[in-house]
Design a protein around this motif. Structure first.
Motif, PDB file in Angstrom:
ATOM      1  N   SER A   1       0.824  -1.211   0.000  1.00 38.85           N
ATOM      2  CA  SER A   1       0.000   0.000   0.000  1.00 38.85           C
ATOM      3  C   SER A   1       0.855   1.256   0.000  1.00 38.85           C
ATOM      4  CB  SER A   1      -0.928   0.012   1.225  1.00 38.85           C
ATOM      5  OG  SER A   1      -1.918  -0.981   1.111  1.00 38.85           O
ATOM      6  N   GLY A   2       1.951   1.239   0.757  1.00 39.18           N
ATOM      7  CA  GLY A   2       2.834   2.395   0.788  1.00 39.18           C
ATOM      8  C   GLY A   2       3.404   2.711  -0.591  1.00 39.18           C
ATOM      9  N   LEU A   3       3.817   1.683  -1.304  1.00 45.00           N
ATOM     10  CA  LEU A   3       4.340   1.869  -2.662  1.00 45.00           C
ATOM     11  C   LEU A   3       3.247   2.371  -3.606  1.00 45.00           C
ATOM     12  CD1 LEU A   3       6.471  -1.400  -2.945  1.00 45.00           C
ATOM     13  CD2 LEU A   3       7.341   0.928  -2.629  1.00 45.00           C
ATOM     14  N   TYR A   4       2.054   1.822  -3.428  1.00 40.75           N
ATOM     15  CA  TYR A   4       0.899   2.214  -4.264  1.00 40.75           C
ATOM     16  C   TYR A   4       0.548   3.684  -4.068  1.00 40.75           C
ATOM     17  CZ  TYR A   4      -4.154   2.364  -5.478  1.00 40.75           C
ATOM     18  OH  TYR A   4      -5.397   2.690  -5.985  1.00 40.75           O
ATOM     19  N   TYR A   5       0.444   4.120  -2.820  1.00 36.15           N
ATOM     20  CA  TYR A   5       0.102   5.514  -2.556  1.00 36.15           C
ATOM     21  C   TYR A   5       1.171   6.452  -3.110  1.00 36.15           C
ATOM     22  CZ  TYR A   5      -3.984   4.781   0.425  1.00 36.15           C
ATOM     23  OH  TYR A   5      -5.236   4.486   0.891  1.00 36.15           O
ATOM     24  N   ASP A   6       2.420   6.101  -2.915  1.00 36.41           N
ATOM     25  CA  ASP A   6       3.504   6.943  -3.421  1.00 36.41           C
ATOM     26  C   ASP A   6       3.410   7.071  -4.937  1.00 36.41           C
ATOM     27  OD1 ASP A   6       6.197   8.305  -3.023  1.00 36.41           O
ATOM     28  OD2 ASP A   6       6.765   6.695  -4.408  1.00 36.41           O
ATOM     29  N   TYR A   7       3.125   5.974  -5.605  1.00 44.32           N
ATOM     30  CA  TYR A   7       2.982   5.962  -7.065  1.00 44.32           C
ATOM     31  C   TYR A   7       1.801   6.825  -7.507  1.00 44.32           C
ATOM     32  CZ  TYR A   7       2.106   3.968 -11.750  1.00 44.32           C
ATOM     33  OH  TYR A   7       1.892   3.796 -13.094  1.00 44.32           O
ATOM     34  N   ALA A   8       0.651   6.656  -6.858  1.00 46.89           N
ATOM     35  CA  ALA A   8      -0.560   7.379  -7.244  1.00 46.89           C
ATOM     36  C   ALA A   8      -0.446   8.867  -6.960  1.00 46.89           C
ATOM     37  CB  ALA A   8      -1.770   6.795  -6.519  1.00 46.89           C
ATOM     38  N   MET A   9       0.212   9.235  -5.874  1.00 48.14           N
ATOM     39  CA  MET A   9       0.333  10.652  -5.521  1.00 48.14           C
ATOM     40  C   MET A   9       1.257  11.406  -6.462  1.00 48.14           C
ATOM     41  SD  MET A   9       0.240  10.819  -1.323  1.00 48.14           S
ATOM     42  CE  MET A   9       1.702   9.812  -1.095  1.00 48.14           C
ATOM     43  N   ARG A  10       2.009  10.682  -7.267  1.00 54.59           N
ATOM     44  CA  ARG A  10       2.905  11.319  -8.232  1.00 54.59           C
ATOM     45  C   ARG A  10       2.213  11.640  -9.560  1.00 54.59           C
ATOM     46  NH1 ARG A  10       8.451  10.631  -6.900  1.00 54.59           N
ATOM     47  NH2 ARG A  10       8.741   9.308  -5.056  1.00 54.59           N
ATOM     48  N   CYS A  11       0.956  11.257  -9.707  1.00 52.64           N
ATOM     49  CA  CYS A  11       0.263  11.518 -10.972  1.00 52.64           C
ATOM     50  C   CYS A  11       0.070  13.027 -11.149  1.00 52.64           C
ATOM     51  CB  CYS A  11      -1.064  10.774 -11.041  1.00 52.64           C
ATOM     52  SG  CYS A  11      -2.457  11.612 -10.308  1.00 52.64           S
ATOM     53  N   LYS A  12      -0.046  13.465 -12.387  1.00 52.55           N
ATOM     54  CA  LYS A  12      -0.064  14.889 -12.688  1.00 52.55           C
ATOM     55  C   LYS A  12      -1.426  15.546 -12.477  1.00 52.55           C
ATOM     56  CE  LYS A  12       3.750  14.547 -15.999  1.00 52.55           C
ATOM     57  NZ  LYS A  12       4.176  14.759 -17.412  1.00 52.55           N
TER      58      LYS A  12
ATOM     59  N   GLU B   1      -3.541  11.313  -1.474  1.00 57.36           N
ATOM     60  CA  GLU B   1      -2.867  11.881  -0.308  1.00 57.36           C
ATOM     61  C   GLU B   1      -3.838  12.035   0.866  1.00 57.36           C
ATOM     62  OE1 GLU B   1      -0.056  15.713   0.920  1.00 57.36           O
ATOM     63  OE2 GLU B   1      -1.187  15.735  -0.971  1.00 57.36           O
ATOM     64  N   PHE B   2      -5.045  12.504   0.590  1.00 54.30           N
ATOM     65  CA  PHE B   2      -6.070  12.657   1.616  1.00 54.30           C
ATOM     66  C   PHE B   2      -6.379  11.310   2.277  1.00 54.30           C
ATOM     67  CE2 PHE B   2     -10.698  12.267   2.460  1.00 54.30           C
ATOM     68  CZ  PHE B   2     -10.818  13.173   3.498  1.00 54.30           C
ATOM     69  N   ASN B   3      -6.536  10.274   1.477  1.00 58.24           N
ATOM     70  CA  ASN B   3      -6.837   8.955   2.026  1.00 58.24           C
ATOM     71  C   ASN B   3      -5.673   8.390   2.825  1.00 58.24           C
ATOM     72  OD1 ASN B   3      -9.511   7.458   1.227  1.00 58.24           O
ATOM     73  ND2 ASN B   3      -9.019   8.857  -0.434  1.00 58.24           N
ATOM     74  N   LEU B   4      -4.467   8.598   2.324  1.00 55.13           N
ATOM     75  CA  LEU B   4      -3.294   8.154   3.067  1.00 55.13           C
ATOM     76  C   LEU B   4      -3.256   8.829   4.433  1.00 55.13           C
ATOM     77  CD1 LEU B   4      -0.575   6.589   3.081  1.00 55.13           C
ATOM     78  CD2 LEU B   4       0.488   8.666   2.171  1.00 55.13           C
ATOM     79  N   ASN B   5      -3.494  10.138   4.451  1.00 57.61           N
ATOM     80  CA  ASN B   5      -3.457  10.892   5.705  1.00 57.61           C
ATOM     81  C   ASN B   5      -4.558  10.461   6.668  1.00 57.61           C
ATOM     82  OD1 ASN B   5      -1.242  12.379   4.858  1.00 57.61           O
ATOM     83  ND2 ASN B   5      -2.473  14.094   4.104  1.00 57.61           N
ATOM     84  N   THR B   6      -5.790  10.377   6.171  1.00 60.75           N
ATOM     85  CA  THR B   6      -6.898  10.028   7.069  1.00 60.75           C
ATOM     86  C   THR B   6      -6.713   8.626   7.648  1.00 60.75           C
ATOM     87  OG1 THR B   6      -8.230   9.319   5.154  1.00 60.75           O
ATOM     88  CG2 THR B   6      -8.582  11.553   5.966  1.00 60.75           C
ATOM     89  N   ASN B   7      -6.317   7.690   6.815  1.00 58.49           N
ATOM     90  CA  ASN B   7      -6.110   6.328   7.301  1.00 58.49           C
ATOM     91  C   ASN B   7      -5.001   6.274   8.344  1.00 58.49           C
ATOM     92  OD1 ASN B   7      -8.103   5.405   5.563  1.00 58.49           O
ATOM     93  ND2 ASN B   7      -6.668   4.786   3.964  1.00 58.49           N
ATOM     94  N   ASN B   8      -3.895   6.955   8.046  1.00 52.97           N
ATOM     95  CA  ASN B   8      -2.759   6.924   8.964  1.00 52.97           C
ATOM     96  C   ASN B   8      -3.062   7.624  10.280  1.00 52.97           C
ATOM     97  OD1 ASN B   8      -0.824   5.396   7.595  1.00 52.97           O
ATOM     98  ND2 ASN B   8      -0.056   7.148   6.441  1.00 52.97           N
ATOM     99  N   VAL B   9      -3.752   8.754  10.220  1.00 53.82           N
ATOM    100  CA  VAL B   9      -4.076   9.482  11.448  1.00 53.82           C
ATOM    101  C   VAL B   9      -4.962   8.626  12.346  1.00 53.82           C
ATOM    102  CG1 VAL B   9      -5.372  11.440  12.403  1.00 53.82           C
ATOM    103  CG2 VAL B   9      -3.762  11.805  10.530  1.00 53.82           C
TER     104      VAL B   9
END
Length: 282
Positions: free
Chosen positions: A127-138, A147-155
């Motif tokens: 999942s970490g690799l996936y989020y990093d990949y997706a957040m790099r899209c233009k 990024e929002f989902n990564l943050n909410t889930n992690n918090v």
């Protein structure tokens, strides 16, 4: 940028209270996806990669497994990559698999061969690799959504881990400044109140005792966030992307009743209390 006047005007109104859907996430891929530009199809592919991630983990355990057809890739595509690594020790012909998957497959299979284990759950690793990949899209909206989902889930995970006195660092997914703050800060708010405009809302959600109600409030936060971010996007891929995301939310709630929902979230909490190491035999 492509505009989808006909498609958007034909979309039904969706509400979190809907108890019946005329479309599903799977229908979107068969009915709407072919009508998108190639560039916009690539954005939608990012969403469907979540099913590929689950399929990949399933196939690493059992290559005869039945996979979720909503993913972008077939069993044969995955297995061909597995076999190349096993035969050559390196993946030189990744086919169409995205780079983050190739890195994961190569590192995971390499660890398996060496008998090495990790302190991070294999699902979180991928999942970490996936989020990093997706957040790099233009595309700004799509990148921000991940990024929002990564943050909410992690918090929420960090808050639960602190409550149950679990090691936070091994449960946080990703490698961003927010992730680092969650791993290292001793402040009550992890020093994130001013960094995340929705932190206070997440705090209130985390304090909700009823597990189903808590998930409902989280989905309401997600719903409002995506509506606010695309308020002025009328006929764009962003509006179609929001429709897809909202379909997923409603589809999930329709499939659950309160008893099943409570059971599901208890299992999530129990899993947080469990072993966080990747087993030697995944």
């Amino acid at each position: 940028m492509s505009q989808y006047y006909y498609l958007v005007t034909g979309l039904p109104e969706l509400s979190l209270d809907d108890n019946k859907l005329n479309y599903t996430v799977g229908d979107f891929k068969t009915e709407f996806y072919p009508l998108l530009s190639k560039e916009d199809q690539m954005l939608v592919d990012l969403y469907y990669l979540k099913f590929d991630n689950a399929n990949l983990l399933k196939l690493l355990k059992d290559r005869e497994a039945v996979i979720d057809s909503r993913g972008n890739y077939t069993v044969d595509q995955f297995v061909a990559v597995f076999k190349q690594f096993e035969e050559e020790g390196v993946i030189t012909s990744p086919g169409s698999l995205p780079p983050y998957m190739i890195k994961f497959i190569q590192d995971y299979l390499g660890q398996q061969e060496a008998g090495v284990t990790s302190d991070v759950l294999v699902e979180d690793w991928l999942s970490g690799l996936y989020y990093d990949y997706a957040m790099r899209c233009k595309n700004e909206f799509v990148s921000s959504w991940f990024e929002f989902n990564l943050n909410t889930n992690n918090v929420l995970v960090a808050m639960a881990a602190r409550k149950y006195k679990l090691p936070i660092a091994t449960l946080i997914v990703g490698d961003t400044e927010i992730c680092e703050a969650l791993k290292t800060s001793n402040a009550r708010d992890f020093g994130l109140t001013t960094e995340l405009e929705y932190f206070d809302q997440l705090q209130k959600i985390s304090e909700t005792d009823d597990l189903v109600e808590r998930e409902k409030r989280l989905d309401q936060l997600r719903w409002k966030w995506m509506e606010d971010k695309t308020f002025f996007d009328y006929f764009s891929i962003e509006r179609l992307y929001v429709f897809l995301l909202q379909l997923e939310i409603i589809e999930r709630w329709i499939s659950l009743d309160k008893e099943k929902g409570n059971q599901m979230f208890r299992e999530i909490i129990d899993s947080l209390k469990g072993e966080v190491r990747v087993p030697s035999e995944f």
